[in-house]
Design a protein around this motif. Structure first.
Motif, mmCIF file in Angstrom:
data_model
loop_
_atom_site.group_PDB
_atom_site.id
_atom_site.type_symbol
_atom_site.label_atom_id
_atom_site.label_comp_id
_atom_site.label_asym_id
_atom_site.label_seq_id
_atom_site.Cartn_x
_atom_site.Cartn_y
_atom_site.Cartn_z
ATOM 1 N N GLU A 104 111.767 6.213 65.169
ATOM 2 C CA GLU A 104 110.539 5.407 65.110
ATOM 3 C C GLU A 104 109.843 5.417 66.463
ATOM 4 O O GLU A 104 108.621 5.548 66.555
ATOM 5 C CB GLU A 104 110.875 3.978 64.690
ATOM 6 C CG GLU A 104 109.671 3.146 64.303
ATOM 7 C CD GLU A 104 108.994 3.629 63.026
ATOM 8 O OE1 GLU A 104 107.786 3.349 62.859
ATOM 9 O OE2 GLU A 104 109.659 4.303 62.201
ATOM 10 N N ALA A 105 110.629 5.286 67.526
ATOM 11 C CA ALA A 105 110.055 5.343 68.872
ATOM 12 C C ALA A 105 109.416 6.705 69.121
ATOM 13 O O ALA A 105 108.305 6.796 69.665
ATOM 14 C CB ALA A 105 111.140 5.075 69.910
ATOM 15 N N GLY B 183 110.554 -14.645 76.173
ATOM 16 C CA GLY B 183 111.712 -14.435 75.323
ATOM 17 C C GLY B 183 111.429 -14.508 73.841
ATOM 18 O O GLY B 183 112.346 -14.414 73.024
ATOM 19 N N ASN B 184 110.146 -14.654 73.473
ATOM 20 C CA ASN B 184 109.766 -14.706 72.058
ATOM 21 C C ASN B 184 109.452 -13.287 71.569
ATOM 22 O O ASN B 184 108.304 -12.929 71.310
ATOM 23 C CB ASN B 184 108.546 -15.624 71.873
ATOM 24 C CG ASN B 184 108.820 -17.038 72.338
ATOM 25 O OD1 ASN B 184 109.928 -17.551 72.168
ATOM 26 N ND2 ASN B 184 107.827 -17.666 72.941
ATOM 27 N N LYS B 185 110.504 -12.496 71.437
ATOM 28 C CA LYS B 185 110.301 -11.072 71.171
ATOM 29 C C LYS B 185 109.775 -10.820 69.757
ATOM 30 O O LYS B 185 109.078 -9.829 69.530
ATOM 31 C CB LYS B 185 111.602 -10.313 71.421
ATOM 32 C CG LYS B 185 111.998 -10.342 72.888
ATOM 33 C CD LYS B 185 113.267 -9.548 73.161
ATOM 34 C CE LYS B 185 113.612 -9.614 74.646
ATOM 35 N NZ LYS B 185 114.855 -8.874 74.963
ATOM 36 N N GLN B 186 110.082 -11.684 68.815
ATOM 37 C CA GLN B 186 109.560 -11.500 67.466
ATOM 38 C C GLN B 186 108.043 -11.619 67.470
ATOM 39 O O GLN B 186 107.346 -10.815 66.844
ATOM 40 C CB GLN B 186 110.181 -12.539 66.520
ATOM 41 C CG GLN B 186 109.737 -12.394 65.079
ATOM 42 C CD GLN B 186 110.547 -13.279 64.142
ATOM 43 O OE1 GLN B 186 111.766 -13.182 64.080
ATOM 44 N NE2 GLN B 186 109.875 -14.149 63.423
ATOM 45 N N ASP B 187 107.521 -12.632 68.197
ATOM 46 C CA ASP B 187 106.069 -12.772 68.324
ATOM 47 C C ASP B 187 105.472 -11.581 69.071
ATOM 48 O O ASP B 187 104.377 -11.114 68.743
ATOM 49 C CB ASP B 187 105.721 -14.066 69.057
ATOM 50 C CG ASP B 187 105.922 -15.301 68.185
ATOM 51 O OD1 ASP B 187 106.072 -15.155 66.955
ATOM 52 O OD2 ASP B 187 105.937 -16.415 68.742
ATOM 53 N N LEU C 270 105.686 -1.206 72.025
ATOM 54 C CA LEU C 270 106.431 -1.266 70.768
ATOM 55 C C LEU C 270 107.398 -0.088 70.673
ATOM 56 O O LEU C 270 108.562 -0.250 70.276
ATOM 57 C CB LEU C 270 105.448 -1.260 69.598
ATOM 58 C CG LEU C 270 105.997 -1.592 68.210
ATOM 59 C CD1 LEU C 270 106.665 -2.962 68.195
ATOM 60 C CD2 LEU C 270 104.860 -1.554 67.184
ATOM 61 N N ALA C 271 106.959 1.094 71.052
ATOM 62 C CA ALA C 271 107.830 2.272 71.032
ATOM 63 C C ALA C 271 109.033 2.067 71.939
ATOM 64 O O ALA C 271 110.170 2.400 71.579
ATOM 65 C CB ALA C 271 107.049 3.508 71.465
ATOM 66 N N THR C 272 108.781 1.500 73.103
ATOM 67 C CA THR C 272 109.862 1.287 74.063
ATOM 68 C C THR C 272 110.855 0.250 73.558
ATOM 69 O O THR C 272 112.064 0.378 73.787
ATOM 70 C CB THR C 272 109.279 0.877 75.423
ATOM 71 O OG1 THR C 272 108.364 1.896 75.867
ATOM 72 C CG2 THR C 272 110.373 0.704 76.465
ATOM 73 N N MET C 273 110.369 -0.755 72.860
ATOM 74 C CA MET C 273 111.267 -1.751 72.275
ATOM 75 C C MET C 273 112.163 -1.100 71.221
ATOM 76 O O MET C 273 113.358 -1.392 71.137
ATOM 77 C CB MET C 273 110.469 -2.914 71.691
ATOM 78 C CG MET C 273 109.774 -3.767 72.752
ATOM 79 S SD MET C 273 108.781 -5.139 72.084
ATOM 80 C CE MET C 273 110.098 -6.349 71.742
ATOM 81 N N TYR C 274 111.608 -0.198 70.427
ATOM 82 C CA TYR C 274 112.421 0.520 69.444
ATOM 83 C C TYR C 274 113.414 1.453 70.137
ATOM 84 O O TYR C 274 114.562 1.591 69.703
ATOM 85 C CB TYR C 274 111.538 1.312 68.485
ATOM 86 C CG TYR C 274 111.094 0.522 67.281
ATOM 87 C CD1 TYR C 274 111.996 0.221 66.256
ATOM 88 C CD2 TYR C 274 109.790 0.053 67.158
ATOM 89 C CE1 TYR C 274 111.601 -0.511 65.149
ATOM 90 C CE2 TYR C 274 109.382 -0.684 66.052
ATOM 91 C CZ TYR C 274 110.299 -0.960 65.052
ATOM 92 O OH TYR C 274 109.920 -1.695 63.955
ATOM 93 N N GLY D 144 116.114 -0.811 71.504
ATOM 94 C CA GLY D 144 116.708 -1.821 70.635
ATOM 95 C C GLY D 144 116.472 -3.208 71.192
ATOM 96 O O GLY D 144 117.345 -4.074 71.142
ATOM 97 N N ASP D 145 115.304 -3.438 71.708
ATOM 98 C CA ASP D 145 114.961 -4.669 72.411
ATOM 99 C C ASP D 145 114.048 -5.530 71.531
ATOM 100 O O ASP D 145 112.850 -5.289 71.437
ATOM 101 C CB ASP D 145 114.247 -4.312 73.721
ATOM 102 C CG ASP D 145 113.944 -5.526 74.579
ATOM 103 O OD1 ASP D 145 114.477 -6.607 74.298
ATOM 104 O OD2 ASP D 145 113.171 -5.371 75.547
ATOM 105 N N GLY D 146 114.625 -6.495 70.846
ATOM 106 C CA GLY D 146 113.846 -7.352 69.963
ATOM 107 C C GLY D 146 113.688 -6.799 68.565
ATOM 108 O O GLY D 146 113.177 -7.473 67.682
ATOM 109 N N VAL D 147 114.109 -5.561 68.372
ATOM 110 C CA VAL D 147 114.099 -4.901 67.065
ATOM 111 C C VAL D 147 115.374 -4.063 66.959
ATOM 112 O O VAL D 147 116.039 -3.798 67.959
ATOM 113 C CB VAL D 147 112.861 -3.981 66.877
ATOM 114 C CG1 VAL D 147 111.573 -4.782 66.811
ATOM 115 C CG2 VAL D 147 112.804 -2.950 68.002
ATOM 116 N N THR D 148 115.687 -3.620 65.756
ATOM 117 C CA THR D 148 116.821 -2.714 65.592
ATOM 118 C C THR D 148 116.493 -1.374 66.249
ATOM 119 O O THR D 148 115.422 -0.821 66.023
ATOM 120 C CB THR D 148 117.121 -2.494 64.104
ATOM 121 O OG1 THR D 148 117.417 -3.755 63.499
ATOM 122 C CG2 THR D 148 118.310 -1.562 63.923
#
Length: 264
Positions: free
Chosen positions: A95-96, A55-59, A79-83, A86-90
């Motif tokens: 960007e993705a 759950g430490n998405k910033q790290d 990282l692309a998938t998080m963008y 919107g998972d842990g980032v805006t």
């Protein structure tokens, strides 16, 4: 050795770097952690993955960024998938898109550990081209989407790509309709267990006059589908069911049981 490479991004520069420099981050990896910005890309990826799970998405984001800068494909994909989610980032689809494009532009050696990331990047890009990205240079381009699905379907045998390509071929999205080719891809995908492809394959057969066999495939698909696919498969099957007589319904139900256990 042959490399599968992606080409044809209209209006985009595939060589655009991710611009990931260590001095651009406000965050710092935990000094007590087993990794640092100077660690190897795989160690950073593992740290990012573990951080994400905890759950430490910033790290996780920071570790993935450092690993991506060092050329780690899996980190760039994560990282692309998080963008994209919107998972842990805006959430930032453009960007993705750029990150997925980096993965696709590099190609992949057949059978390499990066194959899955490469295929997933192709699929993500195809989806973006199908709908476009508002407030960005990416406009809907169905021809490009169809090309991407074809690449993932043919070169890598991805069943979801085969299914989506077939649907575009049926409707003529991104090019001329081609029922014969659509049936070929649907048949391949359903033999590999893609339930949606089985249902649509059955519907095509039904429309062609193979009433019992087509309804049987639709029924088998409905009986084995995931809850997320139930509504549209049920609507398609029930419509066909209402158009046949009781004798053909019974034959189709009987045949569907054997179809569900085989790759006929």
């Amino acid at each position: 050795m042959q490399r599968y490479a992606f080409s044809g991004f209209k209006g985009m520069m595939l060589g655009t770097a991710l611009a990931l420099s260590s001095g651009s981050f406000a965050w710092a990896l935990d000094p007590n952690a087993a990794v640092s910005p100077e660690s190897g890309p795989f160690d950073l990826f593992k740290f990012g993955f573990k951080s994400y799970q905890q759950g430490n998405k910033q790290d996780a984001v920071e570790a993935y960024r450092y690993a991506a800068e060092k050329g780690h494909t899996g980190s760039r994909w994560a990282l692309a998938t998080m963008y994209a989610d919107g998972d842990g980032v805006t959430k930032n689809d453009f960007e993705a898109f750029k990150m997925y494009s980096e993965i696709a532009s590099q190609g992949v050696e057949p059978g390499s550990n990066d194959t899955g990331f490469f295929v997933n990047a192709l699929m993500a890009l195809a989806e973006y081209y199908q709908r476009g990205i508002p407030k960005s240079p990416i406009r809907p381009d169905l021809s490009q989407a169809r090309q991407l699905y074809f690449q993932a379907a043919s070169a890598f045998g991805d069943t979801e790509a085969q299914f989506r390509l077939a649907k575009m071929l049926l409707t003529g999205e991104g090019g001329e309709p081609n029922i014969r080719q659509a049936k070929k891809w649907l048949n391949r995908a359903r033999k590999e267990g893609h339930v949606g492809a089985m249902g649509v394959f059955g519907n095509v057969l039904f429309q062609e006059g193979q009433t019992v066999r087509g309804l049987a495939y639709m029924t088998a698909a409905l009986d084995t589908c995931k809850p997320s696919d139930r509504d549209w498969l049920q609507a398609m099957q029930e419509q066909a069911f209402s158009l046949v007589n009781e004798k053909d319904r019974r034959k189709a139900i009987e045949l569907s049981a054997s179809i569900g256990r085989s790759t006929e």
